[in-house]
Design a protein around this motif. Structure first.
Motif, short mmCIF file in Angstrom:
data_model
loop_
_atom_site.label_atom_id
_atom_site.label_comp_id
_atom_site.label_asym_id
_atom_site.label_seq_id
_atom_site.Cartn_x
_atom_site.Cartn_y
_atom_site.Cartn_z
N THR A 75 1.46 0.50 8.69
CA THR A 75 0.70 1.04 7.57
C THR A 75 1.20 0.45 6.25
N LEU A 76 2.52 0.32 6.13
CA LEU A 76 3.11 -0.24 4.91
C LEU A 76 2.70 -1.70 4.73
N ALA A 77 2.73 -2.48 5.80
CA ALA A 77 2.34 -3.89 5.71
C ALA A 77 0.87 -4.03 5.31
N PHE A 78 0.01 -3.22 5.93
CA PHE A 78 -1.41 -3.28 5.62
C PHE A 78 -1.66 -2.92 4.16
N THR A 79 -0.96 -1.88 3.68
CA THR A 79 -1.21 -1.38 2.34
C THR A 79 -0.59 -2.27 1.27
N LEU B 222 1.29 -5.39 1.52
CA LEU B 222 1.11 -6.84 1.60
C LEU B 222 -0.37 -7.23 1.68
N GLY B 223 -1.15 -6.48 2.48
CA GLY B 223 -2.55 -6.81 2.64
C GLY B 223 -3.40 -6.41 1.44
N LEU B 224 -3.55 -5.10 1.22
CA LEU B 224 -4.36 -4.63 0.11
C LEU B 224 -3.71 -4.94 -1.23
N GLY B 225 -2.37 -4.86 -1.28
CA GLY B 225 -1.68 -5.21 -2.52
C GLY B 225 -1.87 -6.67 -2.90
N GLY B 226 -1.78 -7.56 -1.90
CA GLY B 226 -2.02 -8.97 -2.15
C GLY B 226 -3.43 -9.24 -2.63
N LEU B 227 -4.39 -8.52 -2.07
CA LEU B 227 -5.79 -8.66 -2.50
C LEU B 227 -5.96 -8.19 -3.94
N LEU C 170 -3.83 -16.61 2.73
CA LEU C 170 -2.60 -16.59 3.51
C LEU C 170 -1.87 -15.24 3.44
N ILE C 171 -1.53 -14.79 2.23
CA ILE C 171 -0.70 -13.60 2.08
C ILE C 171 -1.45 -12.34 2.49
#
Length: 344
Positions: free
Chosen positions: A62-66, A68-73, A101-102
């Motif tokens: 959940t932390l990675a999705f939120t 790194l994923g959504l934060g990177g977006l 990538l990120i």
């Protein structure tokens, strides 16, 4: 007025990009915000569904999705990168690397496919699996095809009128964001998901090799941009470059170097994630083999049909042991165990 339209109007009045402004300059991008809210809402709903059903879901995923994923977006589309991408090339270059990538790496580490299968009610999970095994999805996510799509997308963005036109047209700029994100996800998500989204020959060693190859390929756009003699969207940046900005050619070299550096840095955690999955899968397989061995080596008493025979058997006969499965089955795992026993 949209964020991009505002940026185009205000390019002449942007102050010099300092470290403080790089951290503190933000602008609203409504389409990106809607996408972030939609993805985050669906993921959160899935996690709640799994937990209410008595299952578990890793907080790390959940932390990675939120983050790194959504934060990177969010950083790519609304931070100072988006504020300054119309006057400097290097923020736009970093922005695009974040998107292809990120952000895909963060979304993939959250394993949204597995979450959807576990969370959807009724036959919803089966439908997701059916879509993932469909011919079109299989073709697009086939490792060599998806790698070519990522490389082709980046080269198309920079070496066709695509990027220069997107700087002038707001809706096309948003579409370019989505294009880069989708291309990156086509490669990263199937490689990292726990679902069987790739061909059977894509074992963990093969995936590690593909990630290593992808890291080399991802360096190509940065190298080409950094060494390219012709300016990318040169007419736009020559016209809109502020007085405090570096030389446009130097700005492009900085952008290419940033693309190259980020691509190589991302390859390491990507490869590490594959290795962690590989080790975890090996532990699970070893535990399953141990349980199988324990069952196969359990002694079974000889069948007794009458009291007299039972007495005779108890005087001298030993318990009959079931023949281990690896002595009879013909497969790679059984052969390996037979060789190990032979060495012992």
């Amino acid at each position: 007025m949209s964020g991009h339209a505002t940026a185009v109007v205000a390019v002449g009045s942007l102050p010099e990009l300092t470290p403080a402004r790089a951290l503190g300059s933000w602008q609203l991008d409504v389409p990106a915000l809607i996408l972030i809210a939609l993805l985050g809402g669906l993921y959160g709903w899935g996690v709640l569904r799994v937990r209410r059903a008595g299952g578990t879901w890793s907080p790390g995923r959940t932390l990675a999705f939120t983050l790194l994923g959504l934060g990177g977006l969010a950083v790519a589309t609304m931070s100072s990168l988006a504020v300054y991408d119309h006057v400097l090339f290097w923020p736009a270059a970093v922005q695009n690397v974040l998107l292809d990538l990120i952000a895909p790496l963060g979304l993939a580490l959250g394993d949204p496919l597995r979450l959807a299968i576990e969370a959807l009610p009724g036959e919803g999970g089966g439908r997701v699996q059916k879509v993932m095994s469909g011919r079109v999805v299989r073709l697009l996510t086939f490792p060599l095809v998806s790698t070519a799509l990522v490389l082709g997308t980046e080269l198309t963005v920079y070496f066709t009128p695509y990027f220069a036109t997107a700087l002038r047209v707001g809706w096309l700029h948003e579409l370019m964001y989505l294009h880069l994100l989708a291309a990156g996800c086509l490669f990263v998500v199937p490689v990292l998901t726990r679902e069987e989204a790739l061909p059977k020959w894509c074992s963990h060693p093969v995936r590690a090799a593909l990630v290593f190859l992808d890291g080399i390929i991802d360096a190509v756009p940065g190298l080409v941009v950094m060494t390219h003699g012709t300016l990318i969207a040169g007419a736009w940046y020559l016209h809109h470059a502020p007085t405090w900005s570096p030389d446009v050619q130097h700005d492009q070299q900085i952008g290419g170097g940033a693309m190259l550096s980020i691509a190589e840095l991302v390859a390491l955690p990507f490869l590490l994630a594959i290795l962690v999955q590989w080790a975890r899968a090996e532990r699970v397989q070893a535990a399953a083999l141990d349980r199988q061995l324990d069952r196969d080596l359990t002694p079974v008493a000889a069948p007794v049909s009458a009291p007299g025979r039972a007495e005779a058997a108890s005087d001298g006969a030993e318990a009959v042991r079931v023949r281990p499965w690896w002595e009879t089955e013909q497969n790679e795992v059984a052969s390996r165990i037979r060789r190990q026993h032979g060495e012992d």
